[in-house]
Write a protein that holds these residues in place. Structure first.
Motif, PDB file in Angstrom:
ATOM      1  N   SER A   2      26.669  32.437  31.358  1.00 14.25           N
ATOM      2  CA  SER A   2      26.227  31.694  32.488  1.00 14.25           C
ATOM      3  C   SER A   2      24.929  32.386  32.903  1.00 14.25           C
ATOM      4  N   THR A   3      23.991  31.601  33.826  1.00 12.98           N
ATOM      5  CA  THR A   3      22.840  32.083  34.367  1.00 12.98           C
ATOM      6  C   THR A   3      22.886  33.325  34.998  1.00 12.98           C
ATOM      7  N   LEU A 130      16.236  30.245  37.473  1.00 14.53           N
ATOM      8  CA  LEU A 130      16.685  28.880  38.048  1.00 14.53           C
ATOM      9  C   LEU A 130      15.980  27.853  36.840  1.00 14.53           C
ATOM     10  N   MET A 131      14.667  27.872  36.481  1.00 15.74           N
ATOM     11  CA  MET A 131      14.029  26.879  35.938  1.00 15.74           C
ATOM     12  C   MET A 131      14.274  26.881  34.366  1.00 15.74           C
ATOM     13  N   PRO A 133      16.598  28.007  32.254  1.00 14.71           N
ATOM     14  CA  PRO A 133      17.955  27.625  31.564  1.00 14.71           C
ATOM     15  C   PRO A 133      17.584  25.853  31.232  1.00 14.71           C
ATOM     16  N   PRO A 134      17.522  25.231  32.517  1.00 12.95           N
ATOM     17  CA  PRO A 134      17.388  23.672  32.264  1.00 12.95           C
ATOM     18  C   PRO A 134      16.264  23.399  31.145  1.00 12.95           C
ATOM     19  N   LEU A 135      15.126  24.043  31.402  1.00 13.85           N
ATOM     20  CA  LEU A 135      13.950  23.653  30.370  1.00 13.85           C
ATOM     21  C   LEU A 135      14.525  24.047  28.960  1.00 13.85           C
ATOM     22  N   GLY A 137      17.377  24.139  27.650  1.00 13.00           N
ATOM     23  CA  GLY A 137      18.441  22.996  27.180  1.00 13.00           C
ATOM     24  C   GLY A 137      17.870  21.748  26.878  1.00 13.00           C
ATOM     25  N   PHE A 138      16.714  21.366  27.908  1.00 14.61           N
ATOM     26  CA  PHE A 138      16.062  20.074  27.500  1.00 14.61           C
ATOM     27  C   PHE A 138      15.302  20.283  26.084  1.00 14.61           C
ATOM     28  N   THR A 320      10.846  29.014  26.635  1.00 13.52           N
ATOM     29  CA  THR A 320      11.768  27.965  26.799  1.00 13.52           C
ATOM     30  C   THR A 320      11.245  26.895  25.712  1.00 13.52           C
TER      31      THR A 320
END
Length: 501
Positions: A2-3, A130-131, A133-135, A137-138, A320
């Motif tokens: 996890s983060t 915060l930014m 991991p989503p980037l 994953g995208f 990322t």
């Protein structure tokens, strides 16, 4: 992982004694080159690239990252005391910082600059947590077509955000792509642009190119036009700011941190763009906007927080998406490739220790920098009295030795000097070399992804607009080109960069 677990694991890695040592070295070197105008983080990191061959990847990136954001701290010292920015992103700090020093308030100005940078560093680190991991994953959903389109967008953005002429920036991008093609074609085995030299069959090495264009050319430039320096006689007994200084500074520091964190994500953005933008925004929003340029403490807090935040978040596109946003991050990409680590979303999955260790080290490094900068201010001021001409022979010798020890080839030293002269010529004709380095790093990746896309589509170029993400990225690139082509916006862009200069 996890983060939260990843970040805590990164803190544990960054806190290991050897990693702490390299973090401290990076912070010290970054402060030093920030205090000494005329060197800069790009040239310094380029010079230190050969040393990273002998370090672990995490140690190397922690040290190089510390140099980058450490230079933002050190650059404010000369901006405030000498009215001479040690780093480009500290240009705006001169406007109010030096005026505060002339009024006998150099201590509070330096303290506010350091504390605002510390706050921005912590803010930006958690913004990255915060930014990123989503980037990442995208980005895992990207195929070859999407990566090619993303790199096109990145190069177009670098052209738009480069200072000076758009045509010159486009020329630098084109030249960088051509230089990246030198060597043997992997698919056909044909030699390209080697000029009959067997040493170029494997292409142009990244290190001689980067060190020559940025480090050697910087030495020639500074020898040609030495900067006059007049250091104010300062006393640091009253270093701590007043309660009123804190009251006026915390909102500008918060806004500067937020703005810098966002602008640092943009290709071509980073510390310099963030500091100018934060100063302009704060001048409009602050109730003391009419005092800007006369020693307003807000004019120190806003750009200093923004440049540090922008410097740190500019790592996000590299870690990322695999896209370096500016020249310093391009050098970081080169350092990663030297160690066999491919920048991009796979870093988080394949090398989580590297990813989280570098990010967590930024927290530690920022606290180190406050301790290094404030108590050691008298030492940094004394360094300003050392003539620059004494540094330059050592820099040239270090560059030559560093390049030679990579392959133990005299040809690499010759290439270093050739690119050094070439970089100086670019400076004389007002060409910005940063887009060239970005294109040189991205060129092989663009070619690889373009060819892979063509093979998958059986030669149909329409695949780039048939895939939604790729079409969106190319559409954004077209919009950027259209925007910069508008006469009114082009004029406004030229006025902005002229004012910055």
């Amino acid at each position: 992982m996890s983060t939260v677990d990843g970040f805590l694991h990164g803190l544990a890695l960054a806190a290991q004694p050897l990693n702490l040592l390299y973090c401290l070295i990076g912070a010290l070197v970054g402060t030093l080159i920030g205090v000494l105008p005329g060197v800069g983080p790009v040239a310094t990191i380029a010079m230190l690239l050969p040393l990273t061959f002998y370090l672990e990847p995490l140690q190397a990136l922690i040290m190089l990252a510390g140099i980058f954001y450490g230079a933002q701290y050190g650059g404010s010292t000369t901006a405030i005391l000498v009215n001479l920015p040690g780093e480009n992103s500290s240009v705006v700090t001169c406007l109010d910082g030096y005026q505060m020093a002339r009024k006998g308030r150099e201590g509070p100005a330096l303290a506010i600059a350091a504390l605002a940078s510390l706050f921005a560093g912590i803010f930006a680190t958690f913004f990255i947590v915060l930014m990123a991991p989503p980037l990442a994953g995208f980005a895992l959903a990207f195929g070859a077509a999407e990566y090619f389109s993303l790199m096109v967008l990145g190069l177009i953005a670098a052209i738009v955000l480069a200072s000076g002429s758009v045509l010159k920036a486009l020329g630098m991008i084109t030249l960088g792509l051509l230089l990246s093609m030198v060597g043997t074609d992997v698919n056909s085995g044909a030699l390209r642009f080697t000029l009959g030299l067997p040493q170029l069959m494997d292409g142009i090495d990244f290190v001689p190119l980067a060190m020559g264009i940025f480090a050697v050319s910087e030495v020639i430039r500074n020898l040609e036009s030495p900067e006059p320096r007049e250091t104010l006689k300062t006393r640091f007994r009253d270093l701590w700011p007043t309660r009123e200084d804190f009251r006026r500074s915390w909102k500008p520091a918060l806004r500067g941190s937020a703005l810098g964190s966002i602008l640092g994500l943009l290709p071509g953005g980073g510390a310099m763009l963030s500091s100018f933008a934060a100063y302009s925004v704060e001048k409009r929003l602050s109730p003391n906007g009419h005092l800007f340029g006369q020693g307003a403490v807000e004019g120190v807090a806003a750009p200093e927080s923004a440049n540090n935040a922008g410097a740190q978040t500019s790592f996000v596109p590299l870690l990322t998406l695999g896209i370096p946003g500016n020249a310093v991050i391009a050098l970081m990409a080169g350092a990663m490739m030297i160690h066999g680590v491919q920048p991009g979303p796979q870093v988080m999955t394949n090398n989580p220790e590297l990813f989280w260790g570098v990010i967590a080290s930024m927290i530690i490094g920022n606290f180190m920098l406050v301790v290094i900068n404030l108590p050691m201010l008298p030492l940094w001021v004394r360094l300003l009295s050392i003539p620059y001409r004494l540094f330059y022979p050592a820099i040239l010798v270090f560059c030559c030795i560093g390049v030679y020890t990579i392959n133990y080839a005299v040809f690499d030293v010759v290439m270093l000097l050739v690119f050094g002269l070439f970089g100086y010529i670019l400076y004389k004709f007002r060409f910005e070399p940063a887009p060239l380095l970005l294109a040189f790093v991205l060129g092989p990746l663009m070619e690889e992804n373009f060819r892979r896309t063509m093979m998958l589509s059986f030669g149909d170029p329409l695949i780039f607009i048939q895939r939604p993400i790729s079409a969106t990225l190319l559409g954004l690139a077209v919009i950027l080109i259209a925007v910069i082509a508008l006469p009114s916006l082009r004029k406004r862009r030229q006025e902005t960069f002229a004012e910055a200069g």
